[in-house]
Design an enzyme around this catalytic site. Structure first.
Site, PDB file in Angstrom:
ATOM      1  N   HIS A 156       0.834  -1.219   0.000  1.00 15.67           N
ATOM      2  CA  HIS A 156       0.000   0.000   0.000  1.00 15.67           C
ATOM      3  C   HIS A 156       0.864   1.262   0.000  1.00 15.67           C
ATOM      4  O   HIS A 156       0.446   2.304   0.494  1.00 15.67           O
ATOM      5  CB  HIS A 156      -0.949   0.049   1.211  1.00 15.67           C
ATOM      6  CG  HIS A 156      -1.720  -1.212   1.432  1.00 15.67           C
ATOM      7  ND1 HIS A 156      -2.992  -1.411   0.956  1.00 15.67           N
ATOM      8  CD2 HIS A 156      -1.380  -2.369   2.053  1.00 15.67           C
ATOM      9  CE1 HIS A 156      -3.407  -2.618   1.294  1.00 15.67           C
ATOM     10  NE2 HIS A 156      -2.447  -3.220   1.956  1.00 15.67           N
ATOM     11  N   SER A 277      14.991  20.956 -16.837  1.00 13.94           N
ATOM     12  CA  SER A 277      13.807  21.797 -16.979  1.00 13.94           C
ATOM     13  C   SER A 277      14.212  23.088 -17.666  1.00 13.94           C
ATOM     14  O   SER A 277      15.322  23.589 -17.467  1.00 13.94           O
ATOM     15  CB  SER A 277      13.227  22.097 -15.594  1.00 13.94           C
ATOM     16  OG  SER A 277      12.514  23.318 -15.621  1.00 13.94           O
ATOM     17  N   LYS A 283      16.658  21.086 -11.788  1.00 16.22           N
ATOM     18  CA  LYS A 283      15.895  19.858 -12.008  1.00 16.22           C
ATOM     19  C   LYS A 283      16.628  18.806 -12.833  1.00 16.22           C
ATOM     20  O   LYS A 283      17.383  19.119 -13.740  1.00 16.22           O
ATOM     21  CB  LYS A 283      14.593  20.204 -12.734  1.00 16.22           C
ATOM     22  CG  LYS A 283      13.671  21.055 -11.897  1.00 16.22           C
ATOM     23  CD  LYS A 283      12.749  20.229 -11.051  1.00 16.22           C
ATOM     24  CE  LYS A 283      11.569  19.824 -11.900  1.00 16.22           C
ATOM     25  NZ  LYS A 283      10.655  18.995 -11.136  1.00 16.22           N
ATOM     26  N   GLU A 290       9.206   8.028 -16.995  1.00 15.35           N
ATOM     27  CA  GLU A 290       7.835   8.534 -17.133  1.00 15.35           C
ATOM     28  C   GLU A 290       7.257   8.121 -18.484  1.00 15.35           C
ATOM     29  O   GLU A 290       6.078   7.798 -18.599  1.00 15.35           O
ATOM     30  CB  GLU A 290       7.810  10.053 -16.967  1.00 15.35           C
ATOM     31  CG  GLU A 290       8.061  10.457 -15.520  1.00 15.35           C
ATOM     32  CD  GLU A 290       8.317  11.949 -15.356  1.00 15.35           C
ATOM     33  OE1 GLU A 290       8.067  12.453 -14.263  1.00 15.35           O
ATOM     34  OE2 GLU A 290       8.764  12.607 -16.306  1.00 15.35           O
TER      35      GLU A 290
END
Ligand code: ARG
Length: 457
Positions: A156, A277, A283, A290
């Site tokens: 979980h 970024s 970043k 992704e």
């Protein structure tokens, strides 16, 4: 435009309809398997006495010349080429003249396309199997190199019990192993040859379908001509295989995306697989993973697309079936990238044992504390309740299990003794689980051996 089927028509097709109907932009990827199927079919016609030996040789030589153009990239498509089958036949005619018109005797594009697609699936299944294997090899190498690293295991997404990092990583090895087995299974089922099924009602020229199948490397001919031209389940199986594999890769990606965040910091992705970024200079984004996660949606979509297309179709061939190729090619292209990217991400990943260690919380040893009580004769259910009280006491005192004084333990149960603290150890917790398939060191070593054996290395 000269059409292969134009005899009964008086006029021209609507131009937009022509483009709408044509599939050559998509199915040109079948060029070489289409030629391969035609070569075998020409020989079958020869054996059946429809073509003379010289005619067979002439047609085969012509087809080989066409294949040569495809390989060299010099084949020129014409506006009149509706699909790859008509393009090949048109070119063959230009090369050998009217004899080319005998090749299609008793054959339909319906059994032809079904054969092409299966030949293509068989080729691609072999290539996909190799790509899968490379991803599995990367997993084995990284797992073997980090056997000592402990980390929190989650259920979980809540910290549950300590495990070895290698154990987590190898869990994906077995998912990919089953994907590789599924691929072998589906290829075996796909290896039945539709050629000779005709449009739907078989072949009237006595072609030897067994010999045809053998020549093309199939296990045998399909058993029913109507099934042969109707069904697309070889494609559907490939798409569902791709959707399952994509889902596995997506879950692996999701774990690593989370763990590469500043908050977890369990791993660091190599620069080769991250992006920056345009506005925030600090970043380093896990775009590789992704996209692995994102493209799983596309793979599931491809399966859904063809299932929906085929569900209400009357037997046998309907033009709807032409829609099978785009999702097939897209799934294969997508997975070709995904598997290589995933292998690269894993091979280059930086594992950060100290961050994983720091995330190991005493509460993850609560099960071990219950096991401690069980060993001293307390039934597990009761032990579970008593340890629950211990956890609450810890929360109240604002300390971990290892810092709670013995008196507090003994106030909850007299079976607790000084030695309870030695049971509260992450390494000991993992080592206690030395069952087959467990996270103990020897068990993970045995697992690695089996993984290597499955790869044949
Ligand atoms: N381009 C067609 C397809 O991919 C080939 C089969 C055409 N058959 C037909 N009866 N029009 O499905």
């Amino acid at each position: 435009m000269a059409k292969m089927w134009g005899g009964r028509f008086e006029g021209e097709m609507d131009e937009r309809m022509w483009r709408f109907n044509a599939s050559v932009d998509v199915d040109r990827r079948l060029a070489l398997v289409d030629v391969q199927g035609s070569v075998a079919y020409a020989r079958a016609l020869g054996r059946a006495g429809v073509l003379t030996e010289e005619e067979v040789e002439e047609i085969v030589a012509g087809l080989e010349a066409v294949a040569k153009e495809f390989r060299a990239g010099t084949f020129t498509y014409q506006p009149s080429d509706e699909d790859i089958h008509t393009a090949v036949e048109r070119r063959l005619g230009e090369m050998i003249g009217p004899l080319a018109g005998k090749l299609h005797t008793g054959r339909s594009r319906n059994d032809q396309v079904a054969t092409d697609v299966r030949l293509y699936i068989l080729e691609e299944a072999a290539a996909m199997g190799r790509a899968l294997r490379e991803a599995q090899e990367a997993i084995v190498a990284v797992a073997a190199a980090h056997l000592d690293v402990l980390m929190p295991g989650y259920t979980h997404l809540q910290p549950a019990q300590p495990v070895r990092f290698s154990h987590w990583l190898l869990s994906f090895f077995w998912m990919l192993q089953r994907d590789r087995e599924r691929l072998r299974d589906l290829a075996e089922r796909a290896a039945q040859c539709p050629l000779g099924a005709g449009a739907l009602a078989g072949n009237a020229y006595g072609v030897d379908r067994e010999a045809l199948a053998e020549e093309l490397g199939f296990r045998g001919p399909t058993e029913n001509s109507m099934d042969a031209v109707s069904d697309r389940d070889a494609v559907l199986e490939m798409l569902s295989w791709g959707a399952i594999l994509g889902t596995h890769l997506s879950r692996l990606a999701e774990d690593l995306i989370l763990w590469s965040s500043a908050e977890f910091g369990f791993v660091r992705l190599d620069e080769r697989y991250t992006t920056g970024s345009s506005i925030m200079p600090q970043k380093r984004n896990p775009d590789s993973l992704e996209l692995v996660r994102g493209k799983a949606g596309r793979l599931v979509g491809n399966l859904t697309r063809l299932l929906v297309t085929t569900k209400g179709l009357p037997s046998t061939y309907d033009k709807d079936l032409q829609e099978d190729k785009e999702p097939l090619f897209d799934t294969l292209d997508t997975l070709d990238d995904l598997l290589a990217i995933v292998a690269g991400v894993i091979e280059t990943i930086e594992v950060r044992p100290e961050r994983m260690r720091a995330a190991l919380d005493d509460a993850m040893l609560a099960t071990d504390l219950a096991d401690y009580m069980v060993k001293r004769g307390i039934p597990f259910r009761e032990a579970h309740g008593l340890v629950g009280q211990v956890v609450r006491a810890c929360e109240e005192a604002g300390v971990g299990l290892r810092a709670l004084p013995l008196e507090r333990y003994r106030a909850i149960s007299p079976v607790f003794d000084e030695d309870l603290y030695s049971a509260l150890d992450f390494e000991a917790s993992v080592e206690a689980r030395d069952v087959t398939g467990g996270p103990a060191r020897t068990a993970v070593e045995a697992q690695l051996e089996k993984a290597r054996a499955a790869l044949g290395t």
